[in-house]
Design an enzyme around this catalytic site. Structure first.
Site, PDB file in Angstrom:
ATOM      1  N   ASP A  13       0.845  -1.201   0.000  1.00  0.00           N
ATOM      2  CA  ASP A  13       0.000   0.000   0.000  1.00  0.00           C
ATOM      3  C   ASP A  13       0.887   1.261   0.000  1.00  0.00           C
ATOM      4  OD1 ASP A  13      -2.461   1.243   0.059  1.00  0.00           O
ATOM      5  OD2 ASP A  13      -2.815   0.942   2.200  1.00  0.00           O
ATOM      6  N   HIS A  14       0.307   2.414  -0.376  1.00  0.00           N
ATOM      7  CA  HIS A  14       0.944   3.745  -0.310  1.00  0.00           C
ATOM      8  C   HIS A  14       2.459   3.784  -0.132  1.00  0.00           C
ATOM      9  CE1 HIS A  14      -2.730   6.056  -0.038  1.00  0.00           C
ATOM     10  NE2 HIS A  14      -3.196   5.192   0.835  1.00  0.00           N
TER      11      HIS A  14
ATOM     12  N   GLY B 283      -8.505   7.028   8.166  1.00  0.00           N
ATOM     13  CA  GLY B 283      -8.721   7.099   9.621  1.00  0.00           C
ATOM     14  C   GLY B 283     -10.200   7.156   9.955  1.00  0.00           C
TER      15      GLY B 283
ATOM     16  N   GLY C 299      -9.679   4.889   2.268  1.00  0.00           N
ATOM     17  CA  GLY C 299     -10.395   5.549   3.372  1.00  0.00           C
ATOM     18  C   GLY C 299     -11.746   4.913   3.616  1.00  0.00           C
TER      19      GLY C 299
ATOM     20  N   THR D 186      -8.415   1.076   9.043  1.00  0.00           N
ATOM     21  CA  THR D 186      -8.684   1.532  10.421  1.00  0.00           C
ATOM     22  C   THR D 186      -9.655   0.613  11.174  1.00  0.00           C
ATOM     23  OG1 THR D 186      -8.291   3.787   9.702  1.00  0.00           O
ATOM     24  CG2 THR D 186      -9.483   3.517  11.769  1.00  0.00           C
TER      25      THR D 186
END
Ligand SMILES: [Zn+2]
Length: 279
Positions: free
Chosen positions: A85-86, A183, A211, A235
């Site tokens: 990821d990222h 988040g 997200g 999250t």
């Protein structure tokens, strides 16, 4: 052996007019739980390694992560895969590719358009030569804690630029900003579904929604039929882990059942969340 290319799984999701769900997973319990419930429900699923878990926080390393994911994938029949990821760090991306990751994300969303295209294309050139898929990001998915990132239209993906970016960067999937943030949300997000439809009409590249923790299911279900083929959740999954461990430790002195208790709780969560994937 059900380890599949991420691009193949995204293609399956696109055909079924839905999205595969990708769960940020940092350890054996999390990876094992995702693939176990994927098999139980007969739905493809992905796990993702966050670079912070790989290197910065020193929790593990990509080579061991890859070995666990490959071994766990071997045990199931449903197509599953794993993904970095990222990441903005070329060295870590190359290390993951060498370790056997079928897919990586190069995140140049904070760079200029030109730099983002150039760097993504460089990663894609090496990755594709090794049979590895590349996710890119255009626009920028910020952080929910700011309360403003999710509404900041300047961060949203521009429809007229998205198709050109996909062509020029040679990415295999594109993360777009349409009203989500990373988040826990302080206010309920409202996805810009018109923008999603317009971007989807402009490009054949599968679209990715980041997200995902706390976006209402009705909005997700619409987004999945409008071109989102990969949906990232981190999250909620980590919070479930943390809350279960905390409750267990408060109630028990004997910790030998901690891991199995965590696994059962993670799997209950996954069983419910994966229903959103209509494959
Ligand atoms: Zn993300």
């Amino acid at each position: 052996m059900a380890l599949a290319r991420v691009s193949e799984i995204l293609k399956m999701a696109d055909k079924a007019n839905t999205s595969v769900i990708a769960f940020n997973s940092s350890d054996y319990n999390m990876i094992h739980s995702v693939f176990t419930i994927a098999e139980e429900l007969n739905k493809p699923a992905l796990v993702m390694l966050d670079p912070r878990h790989a290197v910065l926080w020193g929790w593990g390393n990509p080579e061991i992560y890859a070995q666990i994911a490959i071994e766990e994938a071997r045990k199931v029949k449903v197509p599953v895969s794993f993904h970095l990821d990222h990441c903005m760090d070329f060295d870590l991306i190359m290390r993951c590719i060498k370790a056997g990751f079928p897919s990586v994300m190069y995140d140049g969303s904070m760079l200029s358009y030109a730099e983002n295209v150039k760097n993504t294309a460089e990663v894609a050139k090496v990755a594709h030569a090794m049979g590895v898929d590349v996710e890119a990001e255009l626009g920028h998915v910020g952080f929910a804690v700011t309360e403003t990132d999710q509404d900041d239209l300047d961060l949203y993906t521009k429809v007229d630029v998205a198709a050109r970016f996909c062509e020029e960067s040679h990415c295999d999937s594109l993360a777009i900003a349409i009203g989500t943030a990373h988040g826990f949300y302080k206010k309920t997000p409202k996805l810009d579904l018109q923008r999603l439809q317009d971007i989807n009409a402009a490009t054949d590249t599968p679209l990715v929604l980041h997200g995902g923790s706390g976006v209402p299911d009705d909005q997700l279900e619409k987004a999945f039929t409008m071109g989102i083929n990969k949906f990232n959740v981190g999250t909620e999954y980590f919070y479930n882990y943390y809350q279960t461990m905390k409750a267990y430790c408060q109630e028990h002195e004997d910790i030998f059942d901690l891991q199995t208790t965590v696994q059962a709780s993670l799997q209950d969560y996954l069983r419910q969340k994966m229903q959103l994937c209509r494959m």
